[in-house]
Design a protein around this motif. Sequence first.
Motif, short mmCIF file in Angstrom:
data_model
loop_
_atom_site.label_atom_id
_atom_site.label_comp_id
_atom_site.label_asym_id
_atom_site.label_seq_id
_atom_site.Cartn_x
_atom_site.Cartn_y
_atom_site.Cartn_z
N ALA A 1 31.52 -33.47 7.11
CA ALA A 1 30.53 -33.27 8.16
C ALA A 1 31.15 -33.45 9.54
O ALA A 1 32.08 -34.24 9.73
CB ALA A 1 29.38 -34.26 7.99
N THR A 2 30.62 -32.71 10.51
CA THR A 2 30.98 -32.91 11.91
C THR A 2 29.71 -32.91 12.76
O THR A 2 28.66 -32.44 12.32
CB THR A 2 31.94 -31.81 12.43
OG1 THR A 2 31.27 -30.54 12.39
CG2 THR A 2 33.20 -31.76 11.60
N THR A 3 29.82 -33.44 13.97
CA THR A 3 28.64 -33.60 14.83
C THR A 3 28.62 -32.64 16.01
O THR A 3 27.60 -32.53 16.69
CB THR A 3 28.58 -35.04 15.36
OG1 THR A 3 29.80 -35.34 16.05
CG2 THR A 3 28.40 -36.02 14.21
N SER A 4 29.73 -31.95 16.26
CA SER A 4 29.80 -31.02 17.38
C SER A 4 30.97 -30.08 17.15
O SER A 4 31.85 -30.34 16.31
CB SER A 4 29.97 -31.76 18.71
OG SER A 4 31.24 -32.39 18.76
N PRO B 1 28.90 -28.14 12.82
CA PRO B 1 27.76 -29.07 12.87
C PRO B 1 26.51 -28.47 12.22
O PRO B 1 26.14 -27.33 12.52
CB PRO B 1 27.55 -29.30 14.36
CG PRO B 1 28.84 -28.93 15.01
CD PRO B 1 29.44 -27.86 14.16
N ARG B 2 25.90 -29.23 11.33
CA ARG B 2 24.66 -28.81 10.68
C ARG B 2 23.70 -29.99 10.68
O ARG B 2 24.05 -31.10 10.26
CB ARG B 2 24.90 -28.35 9.25
CG ARG B 2 25.87 -27.18 9.12
CD ARG B 2 25.98 -26.71 7.68
NE ARG B 2 27.09 -25.78 7.50
CZ ARG B 2 27.39 -25.19 6.34
NH1 ARG B 2 26.65 -25.45 5.26
NH2 ARG B 2 28.42 -24.36 6.25
N GLU B 3 22.49 -29.75 11.12
CA GLU B 3 21.50 -30.82 11.26
C GLU B 3 21.25 -31.52 9.93
O GLU B 3 21.04 -32.74 9.89
CB GLU B 3 20.20 -30.24 11.81
CG GLU B 3 19.08 -31.25 12.01
CD GLU B 3 19.39 -32.31 13.06
OE1 GLU B 3 18.71 -33.35 13.06
OE2 GLU B 3 20.32 -32.09 13.86
N TYR C 1 23.17 -32.42 7.69
CA TYR C 1 24.18 -33.40 7.33
C TYR C 1 24.38 -34.46 8.42
O TYR C 1 25.40 -35.15 8.42
CB TYR C 1 25.51 -32.69 7.07
CG TYR C 1 25.47 -31.65 5.97
CD1 TYR C 1 24.88 -31.93 4.74
CD2 TYR C 1 26.03 -30.38 6.17
CE1 TYR C 1 24.85 -30.98 3.74
CE2 TYR C 1 26.01 -29.43 5.15
CZ TYR C 1 25.41 -29.73 3.95
OH TYR C 1 25.37 -28.79 2.95
N ARG C 2 23.45 -34.61 9.32
CA ARG C 2 23.64 -35.49 10.46
C ARG C 2 23.80 -36.95 10.05
O ARG C 2 24.37 -37.76 10.80
CB ARG C 2 22.47 -35.35 11.44
CG ARG C 2 21.16 -35.91 10.92
CD ARG C 2 19.99 -35.59 11.85
NE ARG C 2 18.75 -36.19 11.39
CZ ARG C 2 17.99 -35.72 10.40
NH1 ARG C 2 18.36 -34.62 9.75
NH2 ARG C 2 16.87 -36.35 10.05
N ASP C 3 23.25 -37.35 8.88
CA ASP C 3 23.26 -38.77 8.50
C ASP C 3 23.98 -39.03 7.18
O ASP C 3 23.78 -40.07 6.56
CB ASP C 3 21.83 -39.29 8.41
CG ASP C 3 21.00 -38.59 7.33
OD1 ASP C 3 21.47 -37.57 6.79
OD2 ASP C 3 19.88 -39.07 7.04
#
Length: 246
Positions: free
Chosen positions: A76-79, A123-125, A127-129
Amino acid sequence: MTLRPVLVNIKAVDDAAVGRFWGEALGWSVSSNAPGETNVGRVGFDWRDPVGVRVDVVAVPEPKTAVKNRVHLDLATTSAAHQADLVARLRSLGATPADVGQGDVPWTVLADPEGNEFCVLEPREVYRDTGPIAAVVVDCADPRAMARFWDEAVDWTLHEVTDDHAVFRSAEGVGPYLEFLRTPGAKTVPDRVHLDLLRYPRDDQEAEVTRLRALGATDLDVGQGDVPWKCLADPEGHEFCLLARS
């Protein structure tokens, strides 16, 4: 009676080197409980009472073949900047670009130092957590059939199932997803990545094995010999192990 996925088992000729790579990749600690086994997990992770999963790298004598693994990790990535930085860092650690026929896609496909493929997602919402591992992804011919088996086999929640994919996540809604994706081709070689499952303390090991066989699992001999865990395969031949509690 039910089971929990607790470990992602990765085979490697050099378990220590591949374990170090995955420790750096995920930002997790690296340890070893026995020769030929390197454990990669969050600080404080208890595989007997897990939240999420740990990665175990286990030594084998055979190197990976050119055949693509049918189980892999998505990170996962955030940006966009995080994705680019992570790809660059992973390549500096020994990852190499991998072409699995993905074409022009927004994620990046890499391989670890022994050739095990994985993806660094955009980034994919959803997988944010999840933490660093977004999903454990399994190639399959029939996601609906896989959903039926795994929904009965484990206590993770089935979130979605279509002709193209099936998606699970832990009942607590934490950690990575488990995804089955319809993929061309058939399984031809043993995978170097598989899931290890654990029963709850109140449940009986042999009763769980019997239950899995009734669901369509088959016994698997990978040369394990006389060991306290049980090696099995799901209805499409994906290997998994039912661990013994110690």
